[in-house]
Design a protein around this motif. Structure first.
Motif, PDB file in Angstrom:
ATOM      1  N   LEU A 139       0.994  -1.232   0.040  1.00 50.48           N
ATOM      2  CA  LEU A 139      -0.069   0.074  -0.041  1.00 50.48           C
ATOM      3  C   LEU A 139       0.625   1.217  -0.157  1.00 50.48           C
ATOM      4  O   LEU A 139       0.356   2.196  -0.441  1.00 50.48           O
ATOM      5  CB  LEU A 139      -0.941   0.006   1.233  1.00 50.48           C
ATOM      6  CG  LEU A 139      -2.321  -0.994   1.055  1.00 50.48           C
ATOM      7  CD1 LEU A 139      -2.795  -1.165   2.642  1.00 50.48           C
ATOM      8  CD2 LEU A 139      -2.999  -0.362   0.234  1.00 50.48           C
TER       9      LEU A 139
ATOM     10  N   ARG B 198      -5.871  -3.762   0.332  1.00 52.15           N
ATOM     11  CA  ARG B 198      -6.458  -3.183   1.654  1.00 52.15           C
ATOM     12  C   ARG B 198      -7.232  -4.272   2.387  1.00 52.15           C
ATOM     13  O   ARG B 198      -7.091  -4.364   3.637  1.00 52.15           O
ATOM     14  CB  ARG B 198      -7.383  -1.909   1.369  1.00 52.15           C
ATOM     15  CG  ARG B 198      -6.556  -0.742   1.040  1.00 52.15           C
ATOM     16  CD  ARG B 198      -7.461   0.618   0.829  1.00 52.15           C
ATOM     17  NE  ARG B 198      -6.824   1.734   0.585  1.00 52.15           N
ATOM     18  CZ  ARG B 198      -6.155   2.511   1.178  1.00 52.15           C
ATOM     19  NH1 ARG B 198      -5.942   2.060   2.557  1.00 52.15           N
ATOM     20  NH2 ARG B 198      -5.361   3.464   0.679  1.00 52.15           N
TER      21      ARG B 198
ATOM     22  N   ALA C  70     -10.209   2.336   8.165  1.00 55.31           N
ATOM     23  CA  ALA C  70      -9.933   1.196   7.169  1.00 55.31           C
ATOM     24  C   ALA C  70     -11.149   0.805   6.390  1.00 55.31           C
ATOM     25  O   ALA C  70     -11.150   0.718   5.163  1.00 55.31           O
ATOM     26  CB  ALA C  70      -9.294   0.177   7.825  1.00 55.31           C
TER      27      ALA C  70
ATOM     28  N   GLU D  16     -12.088   3.408   3.906  1.00 58.18           N
ATOM     29  CA  GLU D  16     -11.193   3.455   2.968  1.00 58.18           C
ATOM     30  C   GLU D  16     -11.698   2.497   1.909  1.00 58.18           C
ATOM     31  O   GLU D  16     -11.541   2.703   0.569  1.00 58.18           O
ATOM     32  CB  GLU D  16      -9.568   3.334   3.321  1.00 58.18           C
ATOM     33  CG  GLU D  16      -9.179   4.742   4.090  1.00 58.18           C
ATOM     34  CD  GLU D  16      -7.837   4.446   4.685  1.00 58.18           C
ATOM     35  OE1 GLU D  16      -7.416   3.371   4.635  1.00 58.18           O
ATOM     36  OE2 GLU D  16      -7.350   5.382   5.238  1.00 58.18           O
TER      37      GLU D  16
END
Length: 637
Positions: A402, A412, A431, A434
């Motif tokens: 990443l 991810r 997270a 995202e």
């Protein structure tokens, strides 16, 4: 000369060698001591591979005219080819005996040595010529050519610059300087030299092809194509030019034309390994995998130690899911060149697919030592570490990936999966956001099964599945079933799974398989599961009309088997639960294709027609978030 000798020579020049040989023979019957006829026939025999006859004929010519340097040189060539090197050397030395200080004879001797591929000796002979005549531009040029054969490119460049200082309008030296600069990666400078050479010799095919090569390396593709075609208009029998033209056409995406260009090169030189390799790459772009593999095989039959070709064929074997063959290619490649990161990476993929996990990790480690920032290898090592429950290692690789590319596919999701397993809850909410944002942008950020652990949004789950199907399992452009009607006494159902062993799924569904009405149905188990020799495996093998282990077969081969068996209903019992073979049904081998039990989420495809569920698993109001039509069982799915 008699009238028949020029006629024979004209046939010789036209390439009509058998007729020319007959003309020389008839002329010599009447004039057995004629030097020109003896020399020309010896030359023809050398050209047509009759080396022993050529040497004999040239010896006769020298008996008539012992001072002929051309005949001496040609006989020396024949003796070299026959392995009579000492005799060849004696003839070459004989050239110099009467004239040891003649620079031109030293140059001519060096030319012959160069033709014999004795480059180091040729350079020494050119040295003598230059020492005797320092302003001998041709000797400087010729020594440069010898140094090119020895890969001494800086030395060759210096010699060519000296030749041009002596003779600024020396077109051949300009052309060779362009070649030397190109060999050193200085393509802009090379282009300038080729254009200067063409100013002096506008219709010189080699200068045109050299200019085209420089333009290709500078990514000026349309100009390169035009230059190659100008070169071919002057000399259409040069396989390298056809091959390089094919490279340009491939780069331009004009694959059928590129294929024609490679084929033209191979008609001239069937042993042109690079043309076979590039032909294979073009066939890959055209999705003609069978022919591509055949071309790689031919390239490797000619050049078996070519690491690039081995690596390319290994990648194709892996794409075709022939992992044992892929491993063999990659393993041979790293044995030849241990510094080849791509081969180590491919070797790791093949070993992982063959379940040699520890060896696969070692291969990924080797690849990343050579190329630390390789994103695909970082991803593959992270995925394997995750599968082996080595979550700290997986986390480190995912974080590194990443850092290199925040939108790298699945990175991810890999990171979140690893962090959840080690109870690292830091930044969990951010997270999730995202990943959600990435999915909305069309970035495949997470695997569908892992996504279920972090999202309760059916719309987001549908988007995740669609992205997976788009990137990994797109519908085949050539479906195997095209509307034909199967006419059987019994309906044929195939169940596809990687879980046909002592696994949770068979414990749920084995009774269903056993209770199919065998008067109305034929059932096929299509198993890509390991054979654990368990009681459950034995039970499953007895439960079906036919149990087929397809672990060693590719997706497309399995799909073809289903079509050959005329399966009416194909049921995927695996879904997106890891290790799936969703690529089988993308080829549409059956009229009806169903998703059932193993993964009650949507597959996000247009070729899975139905999903069997119940209203607890999929409430009515959630149907819009499935690409499949939902078939509800009355009580429980």
């Amino acid at each position: 000369m008699s009238e028949t000798l020029p006629q024979a020579y004209a046939l010789h020049q036209a390439g009509r060698f058998a007729e020319a040989a007959d003309g020389y023979r008839r002329f010599l019957a009447a004039h057995p001591k004629h030097f020109d006829a003896l020399f020309l026939w010896g030359l023809l025999q050398l050209q047509t591979g009759r080396v022993q006859d050529a040497e004999h004929m040239l010896a006769q010519a020298l008996a008539v005219r012992p001072e002929s340097r051309d005949a001496l040189c040609m006989r020396a060539t024949a003796l070299e080819l026959l392995g009579r090197r000492d005799e060849a050397d004696a003839l070459l030395r004989g050239l110099l005996t009467p004239h040891p200080d003649n620079a031109r004879i030293w140059n001519n001797r060096a030319n012959l040595l160069l033709e014999m591929r004795r480059g180091t000796e040729a350079v020494a002979s050119y040295d003598r010529a230059i020492a005797l005549m320092p302003h001998y531009a041709e000797a400087w040029h010729n020594r440069a050519v010898a140094k090119i054969s020895l890969a001494d490119y800086p030395g060759a460049e210096g010699d060519l610059r000296e030749a041009l200082r002596i003779k600024p309008d020396y077109a051949e030296a300009l052309g060779h300087l362009g070649a030397v600069l190109a060999l050193q990666g200085r393509h802009s400078e090379a282009l300038a030299r080729y254009e200067a050479a063409l100013h002096l010799q506008p219709s010189h095919a080699a200068h045109l092809s050299g200019r085209a090569n420089a333009l290709l390396r500078l990514d000026r593709l349309e100009e390169a194509l035009s230059a190659y075609e100008q070169s071919l208009a002057l000399d259409s029998n040069e396989p390298n030019v056809w091959q390089d033209r094919g490279v340009v056409l491939s780069r331009l995406g004009r694959f059928p034309e590129a294929l024609e260009s490679y084929d033209a090169a191979l008609r001239i030189d069937a042993d042109f390994a690079a043309a076979w390799q590039n032909r294979a790459s073009t066939l890959l772009a055209l999705q003609n995998y069978t022919e591509a593999l055949s071309s790689y095989n031919k390239a490797l039959a000619i050049a078996p130690d070519n690491v690039e070709t081995l690596t390319s064929r290994g990648a194709l074997h892996a794409q075709l899911q022939r992992y044992a063959e892929a491993f063999a290619d990659f393993d041979r490649a790293v044995g030849i060149r241990p510094d080849n990161a791509a081969a180590w990476a491919g070797r790791g993929v093949a070993l992982g697919r063959l379940s040699y996990d520890e060896d696969a990790l070692k291969s990924f480690d080797a690849a990343l030592r050579l190329q630390p920032g390789d994103k695909l290898t970082l991803h593959n090592r992270a995925s394997l570490n995750s599968r082996l429950a080595r979550y700290e290692e997986a986390r480190r690789d995912a974080e590194a990936l990443l850092a290199l590319d925040p939108d790298y596919p699945l990175a991810r999701g890999l990171l979140m999966h690893a962090r959840l397993h080690v109870c690292d809850w830091r930044g969990l909410s951010e997270a999730r956001q995202e990943i959600s944002a990435a999915l909305q942008r069309g970035v495949r950020a997470i695997y569908p099964f892992g996504h279920l652990a972090i999202s309760d949004s059916p719309a987001e789950q549908l988007q995740c599945a669609r992205l997976t199907a788009r990137d990994s399992y797109p519908a085949s452009a050539t479906p195997l079933w095209r509307g034909e009607r199967h006419r059987h006494d019994k309906i044929r159902i195939a169940y596809l799974s990687g879980d046909f062993y002592a696994h949770a799924i068979p414990f749920l569904i084995a009774g269903v398989f056993e209770h199919h009405d065998r008067d109305r149905f034929e059932t096929f188990a299509v198993s890509y599961a390991p054979d654990d020799e368990s009681e459950m495996r034995t039970r499953l093998e007895k439960a079906f009309t036919r149990f087929v282990d397809v672990r060693e077969e590719s997706d497309v081969t399995i799909a073809a088997m289903l079509r050959e068996w005329e399966i009416d209903i194909a049921v995927d019992v695996k879904g997106y639960t890891g290790g799936e073979r969703a690529g089988i049904l993308r080829h549409r081998p059956a009229p009806i294709q169903v998703q059932y039990l193993g993964y009650p989420g949507t597959m996000g495809t247009q070729y899975i027609d139905y999903l069997i569920a119940d209203r607890i698993v999929i409430p009515d109001e959630h149907q819009e978030f499935y690409t499949e039509q939902i078939v509800y069982l009355p009580d429980t799915y």
